[in-house]
Every structure is written in structure tokens, then in C-alpha cells.
Design a protein around this motif. Structure first.
Motif, PDB file in Angstrom:
ATOM      1  N   ASP A  25       2.307 -11.690   5.188  1.00  0.00           N
ATOM      2  CA  ASP A  25       1.295 -12.423   5.950  1.00  0.00           C
ATOM      3  C   ASP A  25       0.561 -13.342   4.987  1.00  0.00           C
ATOM      4  OD1 ASP A  25      -0.853 -13.321   7.455  1.00  0.00           O
ATOM      5  OD2 ASP A  25      -1.217 -11.378   8.394  1.00  0.00           O
ATOM      6  N   ASP A  26       0.325 -14.591   5.389  1.00  0.00           N
ATOM      7  CA  ASP A  26      -0.371 -15.523   4.502  1.00  0.00           C
ATOM      8  C   ASP A  26      -1.832 -15.151   4.323  1.00  0.00           C
ATOM      9  OD1 ASP A  26      -0.241 -17.928   2.871  1.00  0.00           O
ATOM     10  OD2 ASP A  26      -1.605 -18.809   4.351  1.00  0.00           O
ATOM     11  N   ALA A  27      -2.343 -14.321   5.212  1.00  0.00           N
ATOM     12  CA  ALA A  27      -3.720 -13.833   5.082  1.00  0.00           C
ATOM     13  C   ALA A  27      -3.678 -12.308   5.044  1.00  0.00           C
ATOM     14  CB  ALA A  27      -4.581 -14.320   6.238  1.00  0.00           C
ATOM     15  N   PRO A  28      -3.224 -11.731   3.935  1.00  0.00           N
ATOM     16  CA  PRO A  28      -3.049 -10.278   3.856  1.00  0.00           C
ATOM     17  C   PRO A  28      -4.383  -9.541   3.892  1.00  0.00           C
ATOM     18  CG  PRO A  28      -2.736 -11.276   1.710  1.00  0.00           C
ATOM     19  CD  PRO A  28      -2.853 -12.406   2.683  1.00  0.00           C
ATOM     20  N   PRO A  29      -4.379  -8.271   4.310  1.00  0.00           N
ATOM     21  CA  PRO A  29      -5.618  -7.476   4.406  1.00  0.00           C
ATOM     22  C   PRO A  29      -6.053  -6.981   3.033  1.00  0.00           C
ATOM     23  CG  PRO A  29      -3.739  -6.143   5.061  1.00  0.00           C
ATOM     24  CD  PRO A  29      -3.199  -7.528   4.792  1.00  0.00           C
ATOM     25  N   LEU A  30      -6.612  -7.887   2.236  1.00  0.00           N
ATOM     26  CA  LEU A  30      -6.912  -7.571   0.847  1.00  0.00           C
ATOM     27  C   LEU A  30      -8.004  -6.509   0.712  1.00  0.00           C
ATOM     28  CD1 LEU A  30      -6.807 -11.203  -0.576  1.00  0.00           C
ATOM     29  CD2 LEU A  30      -5.030  -9.442  -0.768  1.00  0.00           C
ATOM     30  N   ALA A  31      -9.011  -6.558   1.569  1.00  0.00           N
ATOM     31  CA  ALA A  31     -10.093  -5.575   1.478  1.00  0.00           C
ATOM     32  C   ALA A  31      -9.581  -4.166   1.760  1.00  0.00           C
ATOM     33  CB  ALA A  31     -11.219  -5.943   2.440  1.00  0.00           C
ATOM     34  N   ALA A  32      -8.721  -4.038   2.760  1.00  0.00           N
ATOM     35  CA  ALA A  32      -8.155  -2.724   3.080  1.00  0.00           C
ATOM     36  C   ALA A  32      -7.274  -2.230   1.939  1.00  0.00           C
ATOM     37  CB  ALA A  32      -7.356  -2.799   4.378  1.00  0.00           C
ATOM     38  N   LEU A  33      -6.519  -3.140   1.347  1.00  0.00           N
ATOM     39  CA  LEU A  33      -5.666  -2.760   0.223  1.00  0.00           C
ATOM     40  C   LEU A  33      -6.521  -2.348  -0.973  1.00  0.00           C
ATOM     41  CD1 LEU A  33      -2.868  -2.436  -0.955  1.00  0.00           C
ATOM     42  CD2 LEU A  33      -2.816  -4.901  -1.397  1.00  0.00           C
ATOM     43  N   ARG A  34      -7.633  -3.059  -1.185  1.00  0.00           N
ATOM     44  CA  ARG A  34      -8.550  -2.699  -2.265  1.00  0.00           C
ATOM     45  C   ARG A  34      -9.050  -1.265  -2.087  1.00  0.00           C
ATOM     46  NH1 ARG A  34     -12.948  -6.063  -1.334  1.00  0.00           N
ATOM     47  NH2 ARG A  34     -13.852  -4.400  -0.088  1.00  0.00           N
ATOM     48  N   GLU A  35      -9.409  -0.902  -0.866  1.00  0.00           N
ATOM     49  CA  GLU A  35      -9.910   0.447  -0.603  1.00  0.00           C
ATOM     50  C   GLU A  35      -8.823   1.490  -0.837  1.00  0.00           C
ATOM     51  OE1 GLU A  35     -11.542   0.485   3.303  1.00  0.00           O
ATOM     52  OE2 GLU A  35     -13.129  -0.966   2.833  1.00  0.00           O
ATOM     53  N   ALA A  36      -7.598   1.169  -0.441  1.00  0.00           N
ATOM     54  CA  ALA A  36      -6.501   2.110  -0.650  1.00  0.00           C
ATOM     55  C   ALA A  36      -6.218   2.314  -2.136  1.00  0.00           C
ATOM     56  CB  ALA A  36      -5.243   1.604   0.060  1.00  0.00           C
ATOM     57  N   ILE A  37      -6.263   1.229  -2.892  1.00  0.00           N
ATOM     58  CA  ILE A  37      -6.039   1.325  -4.339  1.00  0.00           C
ATOM     59  C   ILE A  37      -7.141   2.164  -4.985  1.00  0.00           C
ATOM     60  CG2 ILE A  37      -5.964   0.002  -6.485  1.00  0.00           C
ATOM     61  CD1 ILE A  37      -4.715  -2.310  -4.843  1.00  0.00           C
ATOM     62  N   ALA A  38      -8.392   1.913  -4.595  1.00  0.00           N
ATOM     63  CA  ALA A  38      -9.516   2.671  -5.153  1.00  0.00           C
ATOM     64  C   ALA A  38      -9.400   4.153  -4.812  1.00  0.00           C
ATOM     65  CB  ALA A  38     -10.835   2.102  -4.630  1.00  0.00           C
ATOM     66  N   ALA A  39      -8.921   4.465  -3.619  1.00  0.00           N
ATOM     67  CA  ALA A  39      -8.769   5.862  -3.210  1.00  0.00           C
ATOM     68  C   ALA A  39      -7.761   6.601  -4.080  1.00  0.00           C
ATOM     69  CB  ALA A  39      -8.352   5.925  -1.741  1.00  0.00           C
ATOM     70  N   ALA A  72       0.824  -1.213   0.000  1.00  0.00           N
ATOM     71  CA  ALA A  72       0.000   0.000   0.000  1.00  0.00           C
ATOM     72  C   ALA A  72       0.857   1.261   0.000  1.00  0.00           C
ATOM     73  CB  ALA A  72      -0.934  -0.003   1.202  1.00  0.00           C
ATOM     74  N   GLU A  73       2.068   1.168   0.537  1.00  0.00           N
ATOM     75  CA  GLU A  73       2.907   2.359   0.683  1.00  0.00           C
ATOM     76  C   GLU A  73       3.485   2.861  -0.630  1.00  0.00           C
ATOM     77  OE1 GLU A  73       3.160   4.121   3.554  1.00  0.00           O
ATOM     78  OE2 GLU A  73       1.599   2.685   4.117  1.00  0.00           O
ATOM     79  N   VAL A  74       3.477   2.043  -1.673  1.00  0.00           N
ATOM     80  CA  VAL A  74       3.989   2.513  -2.964  1.00  0.00           C
ATOM     81  C   VAL A  74       2.881   3.134  -3.814  1.00  0.00           C
ATOM     82  CG1 VAL A  74       5.760   0.733  -2.886  1.00  0.00           C
ATOM     83  CG2 VAL A  74       3.722   0.336  -4.259  1.00  0.00           C
ATOM     84  N   LEU A  75       1.643   3.050  -3.359  1.00  0.00           N
ATOM     85  CA  LEU A  75       0.535   3.609  -4.119  1.00  0.00           C
ATOM     86  C   LEU A  75       0.706   5.087  -4.448  1.00  0.00           C
ATOM     87  CD1 LEU A  75      -2.467   1.838  -2.366  1.00  0.00           C
ATOM     88  CD2 LEU A  75      -1.941   1.723  -4.806  1.00  0.00           C
ATOM     89  N   PRO A  76       1.144   5.943  -3.504  1.00  0.00           N
ATOM     90  CA  PRO A  76       1.295   7.363  -3.849  1.00  0.00           C
ATOM     91  C   PRO A  76       2.291   7.609  -4.970  1.00  0.00           C
ATOM     92  CG  PRO A  76       1.269   7.076  -1.464  1.00  0.00           C
ATOM     93  CD  PRO A  76       1.370   5.704  -2.058  1.00  0.00           C
TER      94      PRO A  76
END
Length: 251
Positions: A48-62, A25-29
């Protein structure tokens, strides 16, 4: 008026160590500031084998970016069977991430193998599957890939190709010839130049490679999305990324 083709940036371009330490997520900007259209998220860079995909999706959409999800998965195992459970998991993760595309490798596909099982898996998902030429003999040479895509077309299984311009070097294959044979199936292009350094092959920025790349693009449908997968390193990574995004748009 010719529409500018979409350009993606693979997070791996910033270096595996840096991206694992910071998080993808930190490289998105940097990617958004560079004017890119999308990001390629790499499964192998999650810590993490269970990464926070939903949170990452929201960050990408933002940041207004589209998403491609890359998973180091071979579709066909060494025993010749479809890796259906792993594929279903990867497709579920892609959907959670909001990715329209999942990128995998071919694996040990044998010409003539029925694609009914693959078609059944893909019928249950809105995510498009793309198969990349990887750095292996079984999945990175023209013959097995051509046989697979011909079989998929005959069976009505909707699968496209990620054409990696640099990976052909690992299998001593000619990228131009591969583009001629496989070009009709290509939906997404990985851009990296590969040189030999001290007996090892490594990906490098594209200086000097543009004429060869343009020749390959001549065999593809116009306006295909393309991605930076070569190293981006320096102080102002957003500015450096912007230079290469603009360069790839002109291909």
C-alpha cells in the motif's frame, strides 16, 4: 566486559514474495524470538502506498525491537539536484514508524556540490540519515561516496554510512579497500555474501565469508550495529534466524 553489538534483521531476508503476502509485521515474532535487537523495515515491501506505519510502530515496540527504515531513494537525481521532497517524505515516514535511522542511496552526487539544502532538511528531523553503497556505479563505488562523506564532514552535515558488504560485487569494487577508505564514516553494516550463479550475482548466506567480513570490520568502530540481509529460508525461521544473529554478534 565487551558489550554485544546489536544485530538487526532486514525483512527482505525472508523473501520479497513471502513478506509482501504476509506483511512485515508478521515476521516480527521470528526476529524477536531469534534474540535480535532490531528490524529493518523495507519501503519497497509495502503493498500500500500509504502503509499503516503507526500500527507497525506499535507492533515493533511490543516486541522490544529498534527500527531502521530503508527506502529505495537516490539522494541526488540525474539532473544533479537533491531529491528533497522525496527525502522529506521518507523522513516523515521514518518518524511515524519510530525509526531512529533512515537508509537511502547516494544517487548522482557530483563532487563539489554544496550540501546546504541537505543540511537544512536534516535540521528539521530527529531521524539519522545513512547513505548506503548500492549496486550502481554512481552510488556503489568508492570515489563518489568518499567525496560525499568528506564534503558532509567539512560542511558539518551529520550523515553516516551503511556499508553493504555484498553490494561491492555489483560494481567490481574491493570491499576491503572500501572499508579502509570509508570505515570512519560507517554506522551500520549490511551483511550478505554475493556469488555469481549462471552469469548473475545473487545474495547467499555467509558460509565462507566470515574471514573477509572480519577484515572489513577491522576498519570500523567497534560494536557497530549489523544486519542480516542474506536469504533466510526453511521450516523453523526463528531458529535459523537465531543461528545467524549469534554469528553476526561475534564479528
Amino acid at each position: 566486559m565487551r558489550q554485544s553489538p546489536p544485530v538487526f534483521v532486514a525483512t527482505s531476508a525472508y523473501g520479497a514474495d513471502l513478506v509482501r503476502r504476509l506483511g512485515q509485521a508478521e515476521v516480527l515474532p521470528w526476529i524477536a524470538a531469534a534474540g535480535a535487537d532490531g528490524i529493518e523495515i523495507r519501503r519497497e515491501l509495502f503493498t500500500d502506498d500509504a502503509p499503516p506505519l503507526a500500527a507497525l510502530r506499535e507492533a515493533i515496540a511490543a516486541h522490544g525491537l529498534a527500527t531502521v527504515y530503508s527506502v529505495p531513494l537516490e539522494l541526488w537525481r540525474e539532473d544533479g539536484r537533491l531529491a528533497d521532497a522525496a527525502l522529506r517524505r521518507a523522513l516523515r515516514e521514518a518518524a511515524l514508524l519510530g525509526a531512529g535511522v533512515l537508509k537511502v542511496s547516494l544517487g548522482h552526487y557530483a563532487a563539489g556540490v554544496a550540501l546546504d539544502a541537505l543540511g537544512a532538511v536534516l535540521a528539521d528531523t530527529p531521524v539519522r540519515l545513512l547513505v548506503e553503497n548500492d549496486q550502481t556505479v554512481q552510488g556503489g563505488t568508492v570515489a563518489p561516496l568518499a567525496a560525499f562523506f568528506a564534503a558532509a564532514a567539512a560542511a558539518g552535515v551529520a550523515v553516516g554510512m551503511t556499508f553493504d558488504l555484498g553490494n561491492w560485487r555489483w560494481t567490481d569494487s574491493d570491499a576491503g579497500e572500501a572499508a579502509r577508505v570509508l570505515g570512519e564514516h560507517v554506522a551500520y553494516v549490511h551483511c550478505k555474501r554475493v556469488l555469481r550463479d549462471g552469469g548473475r550475482l545473487k545474495a547467499v548466506p555467509p558460509e565462507g565469508a566470515m574471514p573477509d567480513w572480519a577484515e572489513c570490520f577491522g576498519h570500523f568502530r567497534a560494536g557497530l550495529p549489523r544486519a542480516i540481509e542474506f536469504p533466510l529460508a526453511g521450516e523453523a525461521l526463528d531458529a535459523l534466524t537465531a543461528v545467524h544473529v549469534a554469528r553476526l554478534r561475534r564479528l
